[in-house]
Design a protein around this motif. Structure first.
Motif, mmCIF file in Angstrom:
data_model
loop_
_atom_site.group_PDB
_atom_site.id
_atom_site.type_symbol
_atom_site.label_atom_id
_atom_site.label_comp_id
_atom_site.label_asym_id
_atom_site.label_seq_id
_atom_site.Cartn_x
_atom_site.Cartn_y
_atom_site.Cartn_z
ATOM 1 N N THR A 214 233.857 -11.958 -14.799
ATOM 2 C CA THR A 214 233.548 -12.895 -16.041
ATOM 3 C C THR A 214 232.233 -13.752 -15.256
ATOM 4 N N SER B 61 230.194 -22.832 -20.749
ATOM 5 C CA SER B 61 229.812 -21.652 -19.841
ATOM 6 C C SER B 61 230.660 -20.489 -20.421
ATOM 7 N N ASP B 62 230.064 -19.126 -20.032
ATOM 8 C CA ASP B 62 230.625 -18.019 -20.493
ATOM 9 C C ASP B 62 231.890 -17.896 -19.908
ATOM 10 N N LEU C 129 227.676 -22.224 -28.985
ATOM 11 C CA LEU C 129 226.347 -21.310 -28.444
ATOM 12 C C LEU C 129 225.149 -21.499 -29.274
ATOM 13 N N SER D 205 231.722 -12.774 -24.179
ATOM 14 C CA SER D 205 232.730 -13.139 -23.285
ATOM 15 C C SER D 205 234.013 -13.722 -24.420
ATOM 16 N N SER E 20 223.918 -14.829 -26.390
ATOM 17 C CA SER E 20 224.210 -14.156 -25.491
ATOM 18 C C SER E 20 225.816 -14.101 -24.707
ATOM 19 N N GLY E 21 226.183 -15.314 -25.047
ATOM 20 C CA GLY E 21 227.788 -15.334 -24.343
ATOM 21 C C GLY E 21 228.483 -15.164 -25.349
ATOM 22 N N ARG F 132 234.429 -20.032 -22.209
ATOM 23 C CA ARG F 132 234.557 -19.259 -23.287
ATOM 24 C C ARG F 132 235.599 -18.252 -23.456
#
Length: 335
Positions: free
Chosen positions: A333, A237-238, A281, A293, A289-290, A241
């Motif tokens: 976040t 998950s972001d 990713l 983070s 897109s993450g 990360r």
């Protein structure tokens, strides 16, 4: 503090949960079927907003094993939850603490399987099946030079049922209360990601940390993953990360405190960590897109590295006023 015919003396199972009442229900059903059973079950509710509190209220008095619930006022992440749970377990007189996330199930003979090792080791990890019923890959060593763990190739149980390591995992770690007192509580500043890794390393400085060839848990939450040959890479998950990069600042602090910090080596480890997360990713989640983070986490890690007031968590034998308070969820976040 050893195994007996009735199980493991003074065993307290500590479960940390957050907004996953369905998984928690299945886990507690599996715990109720353990034979032998732990002496006590302690559930830390990390300020859940679903029906977790109602479920725990309904099941507490009827559960076949003494069940204690500690409800936190804010979500302190896995690290804060386990710090609170371990402290509560010690306050209740636990001699052994079996640490567990809420998205696993315990196999019926797990306590007996782990108990046969408690006379030899202070920090023990059993094996896990993944959601599909296959052995879950978990065989790593922490490399202080890099400040990160790396996978160990091959069958680590080929010549022995015990693999000695120096890294921890809160998805099933069994640890002696005396070891906890000597190294202190998990560091709540991590929130998630890396807290158990560094806790296992700290434990290994004074105690043997082992991975044993006994299956004790089954993961029930399905995850996307790819097989890289020497390890599996799961989705994330972001938030995870972000914390993976941010928490390197805290890990550097522990390495410095023990005289094991290498600026060049740690920088290389940071690059490898970022590369691994970018591969996760691209190859597992099939998106980039993450990536932002990771950048935000790295910047925050730099702030932590420059903090001259940073201190490690103290052993529990010391006075505790200087212990860092469990922080709230990192701001801005995404999950």
């Amino acid at each position: 503090m050893s195994a007996t015919a009735a199980g493991i003396d003074g065993l307290c199972l500590v479960i940390v949960t957050f907004n996953r009442s369905g998984y928690l229900r299945r886990l507690l059903e599996s715990v109720a079927a353990l034979d032998p059973a732990p002496a006590r079950v302690l559930v830390v509710d990390n300020a859940s907003t679903d029906d977790t509190a109602a479920y725990l209220s309904a099941v507490t008095n009827s559960f076949p094993i003494p069940l204690t619930v500690r409800s936190l006022e804010e979500n302190t992440g896995g690290s804060g939850g386990f710090a609170a749970g371990i402290q509560s377990g010690l306050d209740l007189g636990a001699e052994w603490l079996w640490l567990m996330d809420d998205d696993v199930e315990a196999l019926p003979d797990a306590v007996a399987a782990l108990g046969k090792w408690t006379g030899k080791y202070d920090c023990i990890h059993g094996r896990r099946f993944d959601e599909a019923g296959h052995p879950f890959f978990w065989q790593h060593r922490f490399i202080p030079l890099l400040g990160m763990h790396v996978p160990v190739r091959g069958n680590v149980f080929r010549d022995s049922p015990v693999f000695e390591t120096n890294v921890g995992c809160f998805e099933g770690m069994l640890i002696n209360a005396a070891a906890v007192r000597s190294i202190g509580l998990p560091d709540p500043r991590y929130f998630i990601n890396g807290d158990d890794e560094i806790y296992g390393w700290l434990a290994s400085l004074e105690h043997k940390v082992v991975y044993v060839n006994d299956f004790v848990l089954r993961k029930v939450r399905p995850q996307k993953q790819i097989d890289l040959g020497i390890r599996h890479l799961n989705d994330s998950s972001d938030l995870s990360r972000f914390c993976a990069m941010r928490n390197r600042g805290h890990t550097a602090g522990y390495l410095r405190a023990h005289g094991r910090f290498s600026r060049a080596g740690f920088a290389a480890g940071t690059l490898l960590t970022a590369a691994k997360e970018l591969l996760r990713l691209a190859a597992v989640e099939r998106r980039l897109s993450g990536a932002g983070s990771l950048w935000r986490g790295w910047r925050e890690s730099r702030t932590i590295l420059k903090d001259s007031q940073w201190q490690p968590m103290p052993p529990l034998s010391r006075t505790e006023p200087d212990r860092p308070a469990a922080p709230p969820r990192p701001a801005n976040t995404p999950e």
